[in-house]
Scaffold this active site. Structure first.
Site, PDB file in Angstrom:
ATOM      1  N   CYS A 146       2.769  39.413   4.810  1.00 34.03           N
ATOM      2  CA  CYS A 146       2.961  40.311   6.208  1.00 34.03           C
ATOM      3  C   CYS A 146       3.993  41.367   5.791  1.00 34.03           C
ATOM      4  CB  CYS A 146       3.125  39.572   7.117  1.00 34.03           C
ATOM      5  SG  CYS A 146       2.010  38.244   7.339  1.00 34.03           S
ATOM      6  N   GLU A 147       3.837  42.238   4.915  1.00 35.30           N
ATOM      7  CA  GLU A 147       4.683  43.336   4.635  1.00 35.30           C
ATOM      8  C   GLU A 147       3.623  44.693   4.345  1.00 35.30           C
ATOM      9  OE1 GLU A 147       8.298  43.609   3.977  1.00 35.30           O
ATOM     10  OE2 GLU A 147       8.569  41.536   4.328  1.00 35.30           O
TER      11      GLU A 147
END
Ligand code: LLP
Length: 418
Positions: A343-344
């Site tokens: 989640c980046e």
């Protein structure tokens, strides 16, 4: 001299099909070729054969103990930067008399550990560190062999995050201040100054910056000898660049033929601290396509490996060649971002990359991942770290198993009463 080759469109590592290994161990995983690793070591070693020398493999590039053992068997020394790397190098069977200890934040415990093991020398990075090494050595009743890491203020023309020999850099002692520090060291009872050291950066693709640095280092070594110091080691660091995609890299012979003549009359053993040149092309990262996702502006190939497995693209905008493990005939090329599940937004392995169109379930190989690949991996997003597999001829060995969920929480504790 690369043992990752396509045979009839099928990627093989030495005598084995990569897809067969993937079937057994699952993905993602790192895959190393023993032959490539050992050949790279031999070529580097051979390139400097005109000089008395030691190749101190830079353990940070790949610190798996099996890799270290293979290199130890070839006679390699090690460049370590922490007590943990020293532990690994010794466990791999590297002779402590061929181990050099660098790093600008050595602790008292690490210094004591290294002195106790009888390493070849410390590459010292500041005057306070010199004082601490002296105190520890005196307390232990020994003399610590030291080299000063000098900062020659050279632009290596590489990514700023891996340039280490510029004035603004935290590394090394300014060349101007080095003489005075050596004179202090010479007088202290716990220190024996026996070497000079530089490391100007990494992935340097020209020999010019090395030549500049080596000239400065040799001049320093000669001046120190005039002062009566027994300078027996000239350590030219590592950082020789390799080919990842389309860059032109020099061969070990080309670097050596530029540097050897400059080092011939210095009257010292030469230390070369390469990492990437030995391990980089000895390893790949194998991953599976999870989804082919069509965004409004971009097409994404979502794979099961992520920035926690290989952080180089996110951290340095590094480019790695990526290709299907099994090639298909007549498939068109498409432009994609190869991204991981983390989640980046910075979680990508390649951006705007043109490759054969792939399908869900296809295996991909990320090439040149043997250096600073697994060794920089983490558990971010509570992802288990991947296995490392070593191929030797027709055999594959698990040299590090895949982590389990239990591994993730090992060492953590929930205090009573919460
Ligand atoms: N010697 C010293 C003192 C070093 O600091 C390094 C690398 C080396 C030798 C070996 O450099 P090599 O020959 O492997 O380029 N994580 C970055 C590279 C950081 C290098 C740090 N020092 C990357 O993935 O490109």
């Amino acid at each position: 001299m690369n043992d990752f080759v396509y045979r009839n469109g099928v990627l093989c590592c030495e005598e084995l099909r990569v897809s067969d290994i993937a079937k057994k161990v699952g993905t993602p995983f790192y895959l190393y070729s023993r032959n490539t690793l050992v050949n790279h070591y031999r070529v580097v070693d051979q390139a400097f054969s005109a000089l008395e020398h030691i190749i101190c493999f830079s353990v940070k590039s790949n610190s798996n103990v099996a890799i270290l053992r293979l290199l130890a068997n070839e006679g390699a020394g090690a460049d370590v930067v922490s007590g943990g790397e020293l532990f690994r190098a010794l466990k791999g069977g590297i002779d402590p008399r061929k181990i050099v200890f660098a790093g600008l934040g050595k602790t008292e415990i690490e210094i004591e550990h290294a002195l106790g093991e009888g390493i070849l020398l410390f590459n010292v990075e500041s005057s306070q560190e010199l004082m601490l090494i002296n105190r520890v050595a005196e307390r232990m009743g020994v003399e610590a062999p030291v080299a000063l890491r000098v900062n020659p203020d050279i632009n290596p023309k590489t990514h700023p995050y891996v340039a280490t020999g510029l004035k603004q850099s935290k590394f090394g002692i300014p060349l101007k201040a080095a003489m005075a520090e050596y004179e202090v060291a010479q007088k202290l009872p716990g220190l024996n100054p026996i070497g000079v050291h530089m490391h100007i950066g990494s992935q340097i693709l020209e020999s010019g910056p090395f030549e500049n640095g080596v000239n400065k280092l040799v001049k320093l070594a000669k001046s120190l000898k005039v002062l009566g110091m027994d300078i027996r080691y000239v350590n030219i660091g590592g950082g020789f660049g390799i080919q990842y995609t389309d860059e032109e890299a020099l061969t070990p012979d080309q670097y050596a033929s530029a540097l050897v003549p400059l080092l011939e009359d210095v009257g010292a053993t030469i230390i070369v601290e390469v990492g990437r040149m030995i391990t980089g092309n000895s390893g790949i990262l194998v991953t599976t396509v999870l989804y082919d996702k069509h965004g409004e502006e971009k097409r994404f190939v979502v794979v099961d490996a992520a920035m926690n497995d290989l952080i180089r693209p996110s951290l340095y905008q590094a480019k790695h060649h990526i290709a299907p493990v099994n090639q298909r005939e007549g498939v068109r090329d498409v432009k994609v971002d190869v991204v991981g599940p983390i989640c980046e937004s910075s979680d990508f392995l390649a951006r705007d990359f043109t490759m054969q169109e792939v399908k869900q379930g296809d295996l991909l190989a990320v090439f040149t991942a043997g250096a600073y690949g697994f060794s920089m991996s983490s558990n971010y997003n509570s992802r288990t770290r991947v296995p490392e597999i070593l191929v030797w001829g027709r055999k594959a060995f698990v040299i590090r198993r895949r982590e389990t969920y239990e591994d993730l929480v090992r060492g953590e504790a929930i205090p009573d009463g919460i």
